[in-house]
Design a protein around this motif. Sequence first.
Motif, PDB file in Angstrom:
ATOM      1  N   ASN A  79       2.194   1.567   7.403  1.00  0.00           N
ATOM      2  CA  ASN A  79       2.541   2.712   6.557  1.00  0.00           C
ATOM      3  C   ASN A  79       3.870   2.483   5.834  1.00  0.00           C
ATOM      4  O   ASN A  79       4.036   2.875   4.674  1.00  0.00           O
ATOM      5  N   LYS A  80       4.813   1.839   6.513  1.00  0.00           N
ATOM      6  CA  LYS A  80       6.090   1.516   5.862  1.00  0.00           C
ATOM      7  C   LYS A  80       5.854   0.588   4.673  1.00  0.00           C
ATOM      8  O   LYS A  80       6.438   0.766   3.601  1.00  0.00           O
ATOM      9  N   GLY A  81       5.014  -0.408   4.893  1.00  0.00           N
ATOM     10  CA  GLY A  81       4.727  -1.344   3.812  1.00  0.00           C
ATOM     11  C   GLY A  81       4.040  -0.678   2.637  1.00  0.00           C
ATOM     12  O   GLY A  81       4.360  -0.955   1.471  1.00  0.00           O
ATOM     13  N   TYR A 159      -9.599  -4.033   1.094  1.00  0.00           N
ATOM     14  CA  TYR A 159      -8.633  -3.792   0.023  1.00  0.00           C
ATOM     15  C   TYR A 159      -8.981  -2.489  -0.684  1.00  0.00           C
ATOM     16  O   TYR A 159     -10.157  -2.184  -0.887  1.00  0.00           O
ATOM     17  N   CYS A 160      -7.977  -1.730  -1.057  1.00  0.00           N
ATOM     18  CA  CYS A 160      -8.282  -0.487  -1.767  1.00  0.00           C
ATOM     19  C   CYS A 160      -7.189  -0.157  -2.779  1.00  0.00           C
ATOM     20  O   CYS A 160      -6.081  -0.709  -2.736  1.00  0.00           O
ATOM     21  N   LYS A 161      -7.519   0.713  -3.693  1.00  0.00           N
ATOM     22  CA  LYS A 161      -6.552   1.148  -4.690  1.00  0.00           C
ATOM     23  C   LYS A 161      -5.404   1.875  -3.998  1.00  0.00           C
ATOM     24  O   LYS A 161      -5.601   2.682  -3.085  1.00  0.00           O
ATOM     25  N   ALA A 162      -4.205   1.604  -4.438  1.00  0.00           N
ATOM     26  CA  ALA A 162      -3.014   2.180  -3.820  1.00  0.00           C
ATOM     27  C   ALA A 162      -3.022   3.703  -3.879  1.00  0.00           C
ATOM     28  O   ALA A 162      -2.536   4.378  -2.966  1.00  0.00           O
ATOM     29  N   GLN A 163      -3.594   4.247  -4.930  1.00  0.00           N
ATOM     30  CA  GLN A 163      -3.573   5.698  -5.111  1.00  0.00           C
ATOM     31  C   GLN A 163      -4.356   6.425  -4.027  1.00  0.00           C
ATOM     32  O   GLN A 163      -4.134   7.620  -3.774  1.00  0.00           O
ATOM     33  N   PHE A 165      -4.145   6.014  -0.816  1.00  0.00           N
ATOM     34  CA  PHE A 165      -3.259   6.366   0.291  1.00  0.00           C
ATOM     35  C   PHE A 165      -2.476   7.634  -0.027  1.00  0.00           C
ATOM     36  O   PHE A 165      -2.186   8.427   0.870  1.00  0.00           O
ATOM     37  N   LYS A 166      -2.138   7.814  -1.288  1.00  0.00           N
ATOM     38  CA  LYS A 166      -1.413   9.017  -1.680  1.00  0.00           C
ATOM     39  C   LYS A 166      -2.314  10.242  -1.622  1.00  0.00           C
ATOM     40  O   LYS A 166      -1.881  11.335  -1.249  1.00  0.00           O
TER      41      LYS A 166
END
Length: 253
Positions: A79-81, A159-163, A165-166
Amino acid sequence: MYFSAVHEPKISIITVAYNAQLTIGHCIQSIISQHYHNIEYIIIDGRSSDDTYAIAAAYKNHIHVLVSEPDKGIYDAMNKGIALATGQVIGILNADDFFADNNVLTVVADAFSTHNTDIVYGDIDYVKPDGTVFRKWRSGQYKKGMFNKGWMPPHPAFYCKAQLFKKYGGYSLEYGTAADYELMLRFIHRNHLSVYYVKKVLVKMGIGGVSNSNIKNRIKALFFDMKAMYKNKIIFPPVALIFKPLRKLKQFL
């Protein structure tokens, strides 16, 4: 953002490490040897007591973020990364693992760009210290409802889109060693995000894993699996819990 409009999306690779001096060098080399160059590399070290940090620091010209501090475990470090990542795509490559060849991220990036999918996953091999493959995890194409039958993709090849996680959250520490399984359940099964299967071995994974280290940990892992299943609306969790380990048997054939 439609990835079809982005020829080379930035991929953030996060390596989580703790006392991994024997393997982290190989892991790092497999990343910096990739033919794909739009990579952001992040290493989160849990304040190792061995030479892990020193080995990583020797590659500082190839590492965009290098952190060494105590954490609450592997998923807290992930999660930090993720919080530090600036790429459009995020993947995890732990210190005991390494990419299967130099074209892995090229294939992953092409899958995102060509198919405009939320998630890309592939296959992995488990290897002994001498490099001998002793277990093969071949994911197969995902179809709706497969999680109800104990299916899951291998997290090291996920692998997934960064968005995402938000919008849907990161790894939940309340699921212990099943935090990666719970996240994939949440993304794919519960929220029906689009997935694309790359029929290729993406990662070679070293022997180990806390959840499999002894009987006590295995029982705890089953409890966390069940908790994740109920939380994410698996139709009949006890059945899925039975099928989940049974699916692994063919990986040894």
